[in-house]
Design a protein around this motif. Sequence first.
Motif, PDB file in Angstrom:
ATOM      1  N   LEU A  98     -29.472  -4.119 106.550  1.00  0.00           N
ATOM      2  CA  LEU A  98     -30.860  -5.492 105.595  1.00  0.00           C
ATOM      3  C   LEU A  98     -31.713  -4.216 104.772  1.00  0.00           C
ATOM      4  CD1 LEU A  98     -31.124  -7.803 103.652  1.00  0.00           C
ATOM      5  CD2 LEU A  98     -33.448  -7.589 105.483  1.00  0.00           C
ATOM      6  N   ALA A  99     -31.824  -3.300 104.886  1.00  0.00           N
ATOM      7  CA  ALA A  99     -32.211  -2.146 103.993  1.00  0.00           C
ATOM      8  C   ALA A  99     -31.587  -1.468 103.134  1.00  0.00           C
ATOM      9  CB  ALA A  99     -32.759  -0.672 105.006  1.00  0.00           C
ATOM     10  N   ILE A 100     -30.122  -0.803 103.650  1.00  0.00           N
ATOM     11  CA  ILE A 100     -29.244  -0.168 102.745  1.00  0.00           C
ATOM     12  C   ILE A 100     -28.634  -1.489 101.546  1.00  0.00           C
ATOM     13  CG2 ILE A 100     -26.993   0.083 102.458  1.00  0.00           C
ATOM     14  CD1 ILE A 100     -27.242   1.115 105.958  1.00  0.00           C
ATOM     15  N   CYS A 101     -28.002  -2.786 102.306  1.00  0.00           N
ATOM     16  CA  CYS A 101     -27.864  -3.708 101.148  1.00  0.00           C
ATOM     17  C   CYS A 101     -29.320  -3.589  99.864  1.00  0.00           C
ATOM     18  CB  CYS A 101     -28.264  -4.800 101.487  1.00  0.00           C
ATOM     19  SG  CYS A 101     -26.318  -5.164 102.200  1.00  0.00           S
ATOM     20  N   ALA A 102     -30.887  -3.318 100.631  1.00  0.00           N
ATOM     21  CA  ALA A 102     -31.236  -3.417  99.725  1.00  0.00           C
ATOM     22  C   ALA A 102     -31.263  -2.807  98.594  1.00  0.00           C
ATOM     23  CB  ALA A 102     -32.996  -3.967  99.861  1.00  0.00           C
ATOM     24  N   THR A 103     -31.327  -1.019  99.212  1.00  0.00           N
ATOM     25  CA  THR A 103     -31.134   0.074  98.092  1.00  0.00           C
ATOM     26  C   THR A 103     -30.246  -0.666  97.232  1.00  0.00           C
ATOM     27  OG1 THR A 103     -29.589   1.135  99.328  1.00  0.00           O
ATOM     28  CG2 THR A 103     -31.650   1.663  99.924  1.00  0.00           C
TER      29      THR A 103
END
Length: 243
Positions: free
Chosen positions: A71-76
């Motif tokens: 999810l963190a990667i998607c958010a970036t």
Amino acid sequence: MRSRWAALALAVLCAACRQNARASLQTPALPSDVAADARAAMARRDWETAAPLLRQAIPSAPDSVALHYELAICATYLELGDEATREFQWVLEHAQAGSEEATVARTWLIQTGGQTARAAAIDRPVAERDRSDSKVGGSGVRGVVEWAEAGQGVQPLDRKLLHLIGLKNTPTSGLRYSIRTDASGRYGFEQIVAGPYKLTDVIAGRPIWRLKITVADAEEAVVDLGPNNSAKVRDDFPEPGPS
């Protein structure tokens, strides 16, 4: 702003691809296969589809490092700074010290200034943050980092991020330490495990330095970084060229 976020996202892209390949082994299967659908969307680089699916999946597996990391990667990629910071902070606190997830999270938070009290130890080596961890050793590496920008002379690089990455099939396999230089360009990895490492300034992308070093037990190696041992002059881990 978009180009800045895109550049930061590229720093985690390679890690994300590797993460997708093994994530199904780390996260319990969900009844609706929401996590699987999210990873399929990530494989297509469809971040807008993947992010809400991951948000839906996390309550069913709230302790999954893989889901929070993804999810963190998607958010970036979606330029959702607050969410990326929150998820990377969670990963930094819960992932295994020295793991790929922890290293990427720490690097992203440093580069974006997303530090909070919960991540206050972010600039210190992994081993220093967790003295009870098996990755704590009795050795060290220190030195000075200098570089010459275009049209300028050689000068110290302050706040330069460096990584020590253990080598496969050696006593340091799986170990990673990260630290930044101080205002004078000095750095020091302390309490690391003895053995061979790759010393570099990037996780993914083109490095300025990429050296193989060996740290003796209970000793401190001195490795200065500068133009004379940059990757253009000495690259101990050259990438294979096109066949």
